[in-house]
Design a protein around this motif. Structure first.
Motif, PDB file in Angstrom:
ATOM      1  N   SER A   1     -15.873 -25.533   4.607  1.00  0.00           N
ATOM      2  CA  SER A   1     -15.853 -24.680   3.260  1.00  0.00           C
ATOM      3  C   SER A   1     -16.987 -25.008   2.525  1.00  0.00           C
ATOM      4  CB  SER A   1     -14.341 -24.887   2.746  1.00  0.00           C
ATOM      5  OG  SER A   1     -14.286 -26.275   2.417  1.00  0.00           O
TER       6      SER A   1
ATOM      7  N   ASN B   1     -18.038 -25.593  -0.619  1.00  0.00           N
ATOM      8  CA  ASN B   1     -17.849 -26.050  -1.760  1.00  0.00           C
ATOM      9  C   ASN B   1     -18.295 -27.609  -1.694  1.00  0.00           C
ATOM     10  OD1 ASN B   1     -15.154 -26.026  -0.160  1.00  0.00           O
ATOM     11  ND2 ASN B   1     -15.172 -28.112  -1.164  1.00  0.00           N
TER      12      ASN B   1
ATOM     13  N   LYS C   1     -22.720 -30.869   0.589  1.00  0.00           N
ATOM     14  CA  LYS C   1     -21.341 -30.977   0.081  1.00  0.00           C
ATOM     15  C   LYS C   1     -21.246 -32.489  -0.658  1.00  0.00           C
ATOM     16  CE  LYS C   1     -17.913 -29.766   2.427  1.00  0.00           C
ATOM     17  NZ  LYS C   1     -17.016 -28.687   2.101  1.00  0.00           N
TER      18      LYS C   1
ATOM     19  N   ARG D   1     -20.744 -35.189   0.815  1.00  0.00           N
ATOM     20  CA  ARG D   1     -19.615 -35.640   1.251  1.00  0.00           C
ATOM     21  C   ARG D   1     -19.633 -37.237   1.367  1.00  0.00           C
ATOM     22  NH1 ARG D   1     -16.517 -32.197   5.963  1.00  0.00           N
ATOM     23  NH2 ARG D   1     -15.240 -31.231   4.592  1.00  0.00           N
TER      24      ARG D   1
ATOM     25  N   GLU E   1      -7.441 -21.930   4.125  1.00  0.00           N
ATOM     26  CA  GLU E   1      -8.093 -22.664   5.298  1.00  0.00           C
ATOM     27  C   GLU E   1      -7.491 -22.170   6.447  1.00  0.00           C
ATOM     28  OE1 GLU E   1      -7.720 -24.421   2.257  1.00  0.00           O
ATOM     29  OE2 GLU E   1      -9.719 -25.185   1.955  1.00  0.00           O
TER      30      GLU E   1
ATOM     31  N   SER F   1     -11.867 -24.791  -2.457  1.00  0.00           N
ATOM     32  CA  SER F   1     -12.608 -24.172  -1.388  1.00  0.00           C
ATOM     33  C   SER F   1     -13.041 -22.570  -2.144  1.00  0.00           C
ATOM     34  CB  SER F   1     -11.761 -23.862  -0.352  1.00  0.00           C
ATOM     35  OG  SER F   1     -11.581 -24.804   0.610  1.00  0.00           O
TER      36      SER F   1
END
Ligand code: AMP
Ligand code: MG
Length: 324
Positions: free
Chosen positions: A139, A141, A51, A53, A176, A147
């Motif tokens: 999610s 993505n 992701k 992140r 979500e 999402s």
């Protein structure tokens, strides 16, 4: 990236992939999730890498039913009642981890809490049974993007990060799950979602206000976020008396540390991320004067590791403001 119609055969294959530590994207009633065996630190770390992140947010862990949730977290009367009414469904409960909780500390982002949900989607349920593991699944993505509600969105976004994408058309709810924190009194809505506030309040009575926009994006800011009691020193090049060392990479660590534990001996950032919270806890012992950390490259998952270490090393007196 392999995209397959969800059938009993592909779901069985997905279950095996998950047990072997691979990532599998799958539909839930809310959005497509990027799933990993929640008990496998390295697999959970691979979610953060896929992701991209920049921080370690805690992840929602999917379980088949309330009886399974009760094995991982303190599942009191209120949790039971909520699960009776809203599970399976788009309601995530934040609960205290049990001391014998087998779920990765990284999935909790180092917190003493864990976010659990039993999804209603038949493919998600079948996959949970096939994997026979709790599944961490945010999610599917890339960080900061929308999402995915169709399997094709996942394929476009995540490149080869998932070993398999189980396709079951569009997800029915499309937003979500609602996240409700049951570790505080009264419970607090952390994120509005598929179960409405009205439905929750009709059932529970008044609950705490939704967190301001953006706050849930930075769980590293939570007061309850785990920080070691010992001082943490970054980019350590030499030992100070009594210090323990978190080592990284295939170099000999500087001499003189009281104990040395490796985030990753091979310099693998995914392995290091998976070990981070567990090793910080292991070294946080009064016989040491502090914890030193060798330099971690600031690329890929190294950025999230350095972000977390910088928070833990920051002065404790004032709540530090959000970092970009
Ligand atoms: P995602 O997995 O991407 O759907 O997002 C998970 C959401 O649940 C985020 O808003 C997290 O901040 C929240 N969350 C997950 N675990 C916890 C936890 N242990 N404490 C507080 N919030 C959590
Ligand atoms: Mg998300």
């Amino acid at each position: 990236m392999p995209l397959a119609h969800a059938t009993p055969e592909t779901i069985a294959q997905a279950g095996m992939l998950l047990r072997s530590g691979a990532l599998v994207a799958f539909p839930t009633e809310t959005v497509y999730g990027l799933g990993a065996d929640a008990t496998n630190e390295r697999a959970v770390a691979a979610i953060f890498a896929a992701k991209a992140r920049p921080h370690f947010n805690p992840l929602i862990v999917h379980v088949s039913e309330a009886a399974e949730a009760a094995r991982y977290a303190a599942f009191g009367t209120r949790a039971e009642q909520l699960a009776d009414r809203f599970w399976p469904g788009p309601l995530t409960l934040v609960l205290r981890r049990r001391s014998d909780c087998p779920i990765s500390l990284l999935a909790s982002a180092g917190l003493d809490t864990v976010a659990l949900r039993a999804p209603a989607h038949p493919v998600a349920q079948a996959l949970l049974r096939a994997a026979a593991r709790p599944l961490a699944a945010p999610s599917a993505n890339r960080s900061g993007r929308i999402s995915p509600t169709e399997a094709g969105h996942v394929a476009d976004e995540l490149g080869d990060a998932a070993a398999l994408i189980l396709d079951h058309g569009r997800t029915p709810v499309g937003i979500e799950s609602t996240v409700l924190d049951l570790t505080v009194e009264p419970p607090v809505l952390l994120r509005p979602g598929g179960v409405t506030l009205e439905a929750l309040e009709a059932f529970l009575g008044p609950i705490g206000k939704p967190a301001p926009e953006g706050a849930i994006r930075a769980p590293g800011m939570l007061a309850s976020h785990y920080a070691p009691s010992l001082p943490l020193r970054l980019e350590a090049a030499a030992a100070r008396p009594g210090e323990a060392l978190l080592a990284f990479g295939p170099y000999a660590p500087p001499p003189g540390f009281a104990e040395v534990l490796w985030l990753s001996r091979s310099g693998d950032l995914i392995e290091a991320a998976g070990n981070l919270f567990a090793l910080l806890r292991r070294l946080d012992r009064p016989e040491f004067s502090g914890i030193a950390v060798m330099p971690i490259p600031d690329t890929g998952l190294g950025r999230a590791i350095n972000d977390r270490l910088a928070r833990a090393a920051a002065p404790r007196s004032s709540a530090s403001p959000a970092r970009a």
